[in-house]
Every structure is written in structure tokens, then in C-alpha cells.
Design a protein around this motif. Structure first.
Motif, PDB file in Angstrom:
ATOM      1  N   CYS A   1       0.814  -1.212   0.000  1.00 61.92           N
ATOM      2  CA  CYS A   1       0.000   0.000   0.000  1.00 61.92           C
ATOM      3  C   CYS A   1       0.848   1.262   0.000  1.00 61.92           C
ATOM      4  CB  CYS A   1      -0.940   0.005   1.201  1.00 61.92           C
ATOM      5  SG  CYS A   1      -2.431  -0.973   0.951  1.00 61.92           S
TER       6      CYS A   1
ATOM      7  N   ARG B   1       0.715   2.921   6.139  1.00 64.40           N
ATOM      8  CA  ARG B   1      -0.023   1.690   5.851  1.00 64.40           C
ATOM      9  C   ARG B   1       0.970   0.571   5.648  1.00 64.40           C
ATOM     10  NH1 ARG B   1      -1.999   5.711   2.625  1.00 64.40           N
ATOM     11  NH2 ARG B   1      -4.116   6.390   3.141  1.00 64.40           N
TER      12      ARG B   1
ATOM     13  N   TRP C   1      -1.359  -4.733   1.978  1.00 64.94           N
ATOM     14  CA  TRP C   1      -1.168  -4.925   0.542  1.00 64.94           C
ATOM     15  C   TRP C   1      -2.504  -4.707  -0.142  1.00 64.94           C
ATOM     16  CZ3 TRP C   1       3.500  -7.007  -1.725  1.00 64.94           C
ATOM     17  CH2 TRP C   1       4.515  -7.204  -0.786  1.00 64.94           C
ATOM     18  N   GLY C   2      -2.519  -3.962  -1.258  1.00 62.83           N
ATOM     19  CA  GLY C   2      -3.804  -3.643  -1.868  1.00 62.83           C
ATOM     20  C   GLY C   2      -3.721  -3.410  -3.353  1.00 62.83           C
TER      21      GLY C   2
ATOM     22  N   GLN D   1     -11.383  -0.603  -4.008  1.00 60.72           N
ATOM     23  CA  GLN D   1     -10.078  -1.062  -3.548  1.00 60.72           C
ATOM     24  C   GLN D   1     -10.254  -2.364  -2.778  1.00 60.72           C
ATOM     25  OE1 GLN D   1      -8.058   2.174  -1.341  1.00 60.72           O
ATOM     26  NE2 GLN D   1      -9.746   3.446  -2.056  1.00 60.72           N
TER      27      GLN D   1
ATOM     28  N   ILE E   1      -7.924  -4.786  -0.089  1.00 61.76           N
ATOM     29  CA  ILE E   1      -6.702  -4.710   0.716  1.00 61.76           C
ATOM     30  C   ILE E   1      -6.603  -5.907   1.645  1.00 61.76           C
ATOM     31  CG2 ILE E   1      -5.412  -3.318   2.388  1.00 61.76           C
ATOM     32  CD1 ILE E   1      -7.213  -0.955   1.305  1.00 61.76           C
TER      33      ILE E   1
ATOM     34  N   THR F   1      -3.282   0.435   9.403  1.00 59.63           N
ATOM     35  CA  THR F   1      -3.342   1.749   8.771  1.00 59.63           C
ATOM     36  C   THR F   1      -3.525   2.782   9.863  1.00 59.63           C
ATOM     37  OG1 THR F   1      -4.294   0.914   6.713  1.00 59.63           O
ATOM     38  CG2 THR F   1      -4.591   3.236   7.166  1.00 59.63           C
TER      39      THR F   1
ATOM     40  N   CYS G   1      -5.257   4.367   0.181  1.00 57.36           N
ATOM     41  CA  CYS G   1      -5.359   2.914   0.323  1.00 57.36           C
ATOM     42  C   CYS G   1      -5.685   2.561   1.754  1.00 57.36           C
ATOM     43  CB  CYS G   1      -4.074   2.240  -0.148  1.00 57.36           C
ATOM     44  SG  CYS G   1      -4.151   0.465  -0.161  1.00 57.36           S
TER      45      CYS G   1
END
Length: 228
Positions: free
Chosen positions: A61, A70, A73-74, A108, A110, A118, A226
Motif C-alpha cells: 500500500c 499503511r 497490501w492492496g 479497492q 486490501i 493503517t 489505500c
């Protein structure tokens, strides 16, 4: 019609000619900021589709956006990926309680592993900054956010609103709707939120940011922050 039911938590049931098979129930968690939990919003099939169609395309991210810490993973869906019938059915359900227009940002997806999180942030564009004002002019203000939990999390990973002490536990299929702006359109500083660290298990979420005004279709593929 909207119905308010007197339970331990306030419930809003949307039941007027909904495109869904069953009414969408919004349970009020906070009045200021406006935060609602939506139980069983996604089916198992929808959760599985969003995970399976994304898991081999994820990027860190911190390479997608900046300004917020963050460690998950996204991805942002590419052009055409939102057109899949399963994803379109998710959007149909959203339309029963929000104004989903071409101005809204791409979905999105994630994934957070243990220890990933985050930090606290706002989803709205800051109208007092040059960058925020520019984005509002291009895309419209981010009025609200729909955050969907794609799996259960063994421990941790709550969506927290630290200004008001609200924590939402991730439960597969549930969603959280929260407003980044007040009813009069002003940004709401109480909408500050964060994704708490995952302690045990894996957290998968999908996010749809709802923008204020409609834009031409060539502005559809916008990449925002993200993630909550």
C-alpha cells in the motif's frame, strides 16, 4: 421507506423496491460522526470473488499512496474489473442507501497480515489545501465510505474511530458505512479513523469511496487513499 426501530442499537431498514433479495439493515453505531454497521451485506460468493480476483495482483500500500502509514497490501480495480456481474450486484445493493454515480472512485481491495495496520486518517479531501481543493473540483468531495469485510479476523484488525471511541470488529460479510462530511456538507473531523493492527489471522477488506458529484466517464479510474 426508511424505518427507525427502537432496539438496543438504532436500526434503519431500507425496504422500498430494493434490488436486493432482502432489505439492507443499517445499525447506527454513532450519530456524530455518522457510522453504521451493515450486517450480512456481502454473500460468501461475493467475498470469495473479491479475494480470489485480487490476491495475485496486490502491491504494498505504501507504493499506492502516501501521507498515511499503511503496512498492508492492496490494489485499485482496473478498467472493466468492476463490470463483473458479482461486483455489479454489490453495487446494486449499495444503491439502496447511497447515491452511486460515475464520480465514485474505483473499488479497492486490501489484505492485512499480522502486525499490519493503517494509521489514523481522514477519507475526505481537505478543502483548505491546494491539493484537496483541486481533487474536489475534479472528482467531488468524498461524502462517505463503504468498507466491507471479506473474512473473519481471529484477533485485532478493528476499524476504529478514536475521536468517539467506536471500534468495529471485522466480521465476514459485514460492512461499515461512515460519513466523512456532516449533513450540511462540511467535512467532519470526528470521522478520523484507522485500521487497528491485525494480531492473529488475516484481514481482507474492500472499500468504495462515494463522491459528491457526477463526472464524465473518463474520470472513473481514480486512485484514492489505500484504506481505512
Amino acid at each position: 421507506m426508511m424505518m427507525m426501530l427502537n432496539n438496543e442499537e438504532s436500526e434503519i431498514v431500507k425496504d422500498e423496491k430494493s434490488p436486493c433479495e432482502k432489505p439492507i439493515k443499517l445499525i447506527e453505531l454513532s450519530e456524530k460522526p455518522r457510522v453504521y454497521r451493515i450486517p450480512n451485506f456481502l454473500s460468501d460468493e461475493e467475498c470469495t470473488h473479491l479475494i480470489e480476483s485480487s490476491k495475485n495482483k496486490l502491491r504494498p500500500c505504501n507504493e499506492i499512496s502516501s501521507g498515511v502509514h499503511r503496512s498492508g497490501w492492496g490494489l485499485f480495480m482496473k478498467e472493466g474489473e468492476e463490470d463483473h456481474p458479482i461486483t455489479q450486484n454489490v453495487f446494486k445493493k449499495m444503491k439502496s442507501f447511497v447515491n452511486l454515480t460515475d464520480s465514485c472512485e474505483v473499488m479497492q481491495v486490501i489484505r492485512y497480515n499480522p502486525g499490519e495496520e493503517t494509521s489514523s486518517h481522514f477519507d475526505y479531501f481537505n478543502p483548505l489545501t491546494t491539493n484537496g481543493s483541486m481533487k474536489i473540483g475534479l472528482y467531488g468531495q468524498r461524502v462517505c465510505t463503504i468498507l466491507m469485510y471479506l473474512c473473519d479476523v481471529e484477533e485485532g484488525g478493528e476499524t476504529s474511530f478514536p475521536e468517539v471511541g467506536v471500534k468495529v470488529k471485522p466480521i465476514k460479510g459485514d460492512a461499515v458505512l461512515f460519513y466523512n462530511c456532516k449533513p450540511n456538507g462540511d467535512v467532519d473531523p470526528l470521522s478520523l479513523h484507522q485500521g487497528d493492527p491485525v494480531i492473529k489471522g488475516t484481514k481482507w477488506i474492500a472499500i468504495k469511496l462515494i463522491n459528491q458529484k457526477q463526472q464524465p466517464s473518463n474520470n472513473n479510474n481514480k486512485e484514492g487513499s489505500c484504506a481505512p
